[in-house]
Design a protein around this motif. Structure first.
Motif, PDB file in Angstrom:
ATOM      1  N   ASP A 306      -4.158  -6.722  -0.816  1.00  0.00           N
ATOM      2  CA  ASP A 306      -3.566  -6.593  -2.148  1.00  0.00           C
ATOM      3  C   ASP A 306      -4.638  -6.290  -3.190  1.00  0.00           C
ATOM      4  OD1 ASP A 306      -1.015  -7.185  -1.144  1.00  0.00           O
ATOM      5  OD2 ASP A 306      -1.352  -9.345  -1.374  1.00  0.00           O
ATOM      6  N   SER A 307      -5.609  -5.488  -2.811  1.00  0.00           N
ATOM      7  CA  SER A 307      -6.726  -5.150  -3.693  1.00  0.00           C
ATOM      8  C   SER A 307      -6.843  -3.638  -3.848  1.00  0.00           C
ATOM      9  CB  SER A 307      -8.032  -5.729  -3.146  1.00  0.00           C
ATOM     10  OG  SER A 307      -7.978  -7.145  -3.092  1.00  0.00           O
ATOM     11  N   ARG A 308      -7.474  -3.205  -4.932  1.00  0.00           N
ATOM     12  CA  ARG A 308      -7.624  -1.784  -5.194  1.00  0.00           C
ATOM     13  C   ARG A 308      -9.076  -1.443  -5.497  1.00  0.00           C
ATOM     14  NH1 ARG A 308      -4.271   0.264  -9.864  1.00  0.00           N
ATOM     15  NH2 ARG A 308      -4.943  -1.696 -10.839  1.00  0.00           N
ATOM     16  N   VAL A 309      -9.505  -0.288  -4.975  1.00  0.00           N
ATOM     17  CA  VAL A 309     -10.811   0.277  -5.279  1.00  0.00           C
ATOM     18  C   VAL A 309     -10.525   1.675  -5.826  1.00  0.00           C
ATOM     19  CG1 VAL A 309     -13.112   0.818  -4.406  1.00  0.00           C
ATOM     20  CG2 VAL A 309     -11.796  -1.051  -3.373  1.00  0.00           C
ATOM     21  N   VAL A 310     -10.549   1.819  -7.140  1.00  0.00           N
ATOM     22  CA  VAL A 310     -10.080   3.060  -7.773  1.00  0.00           C
ATOM     23  C   VAL A 310     -10.971   3.458  -8.946  1.00  0.00           C
ATOM     24  CG1 VAL A 310      -7.665   2.698  -7.127  1.00  0.00           C
ATOM     25  CG2 VAL A 310      -8.518   1.746  -9.276  1.00  0.00           C
ATOM     26  N   ARG A 311     -10.964   4.771  -9.230  1.00  0.00           N
ATOM     27  CA  ARG A 311     -11.629   5.345 -10.392  1.00  0.00           C
ATOM     28  C   ARG A 311     -13.104   4.988 -10.471  1.00  0.00           C
ATOM     29  NH1 ARG A 311      -6.613   3.888 -12.291  1.00  0.00           N
ATOM     30  NH2 ARG A 311      -7.363   1.971 -13.253  1.00  0.00           N
TER      31      ARG A 311
END
Length: 351
Positions: A306-311
């Protein structure tokens, strides 16, 4: 009965107005708190020595809105006596620092094996050590920080704090603008344990790895922590070679040559494990690769739940495909070519 250490009538008068509201609940039978007048360094050292030798936990209360300036070391490496007992020091907007005009380098606190140091509502700043722990060196002891700021310290390892084989607990505390070769903010090593809940790792810098935090050999858990604007050649925000878990945390605006947000690496065959749960890694910038996460561990794992690695720039995760659930932009983003900027000159810390 109150115990008051005094160096003169004026100092005693100041001590009468010390803040009582920030004192923790006192168990029955505990020794009375030792109250130290503002900037009375002799009294502070005596209070620590007395607290170290107390059969019960020794409690020290410092003057609120006061700065205690250490102009010379108590021993070759430390500004204050080593913590050998169970010592609690409480303030309110209170600072203990190595004075700007001090002619010798020394850290502020040193917790030795078996010792316990509890700091409440304090700022520890200005410490300098050529080895470990510019602000605090916890060597196989226990260090508990509650609403405390570790700021503007420097060392070779662990500019703010070096935790060696000890236990370090940070509760709603901030580690900012510290400098080191390895672990600008915090360096955890020797099988130590670090648990950080709330607070931030902010504007720290390393010239080697781990601008905000290096988890070299040990276990570390960051929950609801903000890791922002840290810099290092490798691992601008975080550098992990052991076991590191982030929960509900944000890694943002960090800068590095590689692994701007997080660098996950390994030492020999030990391997490393990086776990992110409900966390965000965003807007970090690397000059070469691993804008968000650089996963060079072999063996090693990175788990996103439930984690994000973005931008992140120039990519989110490197090598491509090394982090399950992390994808890179389809268009190439040209990374900056300029050198790493120095840390920001100032920022206000949340307490």
């Amino acid at each position: 009965m109150k115990t008051i250490l005094r160096s003169g009538a004026v100092a005693a008068a100041i001590g009468v107005g010390l803040s009582l509201a920030v004192l923790p609940a006192v168990p029955a039978g505990a020794a009375a708190a030792i109250r130290v007048p503002c900037n009375d360094i002799t009294a502070l050292k005596t209070a620590i020595n007395n607290a170290n030798s107390s059969a019960n936990a020794g409690r020290i209360v410092l003057a609120s809105h006061c700065t205690y300036n250490l102009t010379a070391p108590d021993n070759p490496d430390d500004g204050l006596p080593e913590i050998t007992g169970n010592v609690t020091i409480t303030g309110r907007d209170t600072t203990i620092r190595r004075a700007p005009n001090a002619t010798q380098d020394f850290r502020v606190f040193h917790v030795v094996s078996g010792g316990t140091l509890n700091l409440n509502s304090l700022t520890v700043s200005g410490g300098a050590n050529a080895g470990r722990g510019g602000g605090i060196f916890n060597a196989n002891g226990t260090l508990n920080l509650n609403r405390t700021i570790i700021k503007g310290n420097q060392a070779s390892q662990g500019g703010g704090i070096f935790n060696l084989s000890g236990r370090l607990n940070l509760d709603r505390s901030t580690v900012e603008r510290n400098t080191a070769t390895f672990g600008g903010g915090i360096n955890n090593n020797g099988g130590g344990t670090v648990i950080m809940k709330g607070g931030s790792l902010l504007n720290n810098r390393a010239t080697g790895n781990g601008g905000g935090f290096t988890n070299a050999v040990g276990n570390a858990s960051l929950e609801s922590v903000s890791v922002r604007r840290n810099t290092a050649p490798v691992g601008g925000g975080l550098h992990n070679t052991s076991a590191l878990r982030l929960t509900s945390s944000t890694v943002r605006d960090n800068i590095a040559v590689s692994g701007a947000g997080i660098s996950n690496d390994s030492v020999g065959s030990l391997g490393s494990a990086l776990t992110l749960v409900r966390s965000l890694v965003t807007r970090n910038t690397a000059i070469t690769a691993g804008g968000g996460i650089l996963n060079e561990a072999s063996p090693g794992d990175v788990t996103l739940t439930d984690s994000r690695v973005v931008r992140n720039r120039p990519d989110n995760c490197s090598p491509a495909g090394s982090v399950p659930g992390c994808t890179n932009p389809t268009s190439t983003v040209t990374p900056p070519t300029k050198q790493l900027p120095p840390p920001a000159k100032d920022s206000k810390s949340r307490k």
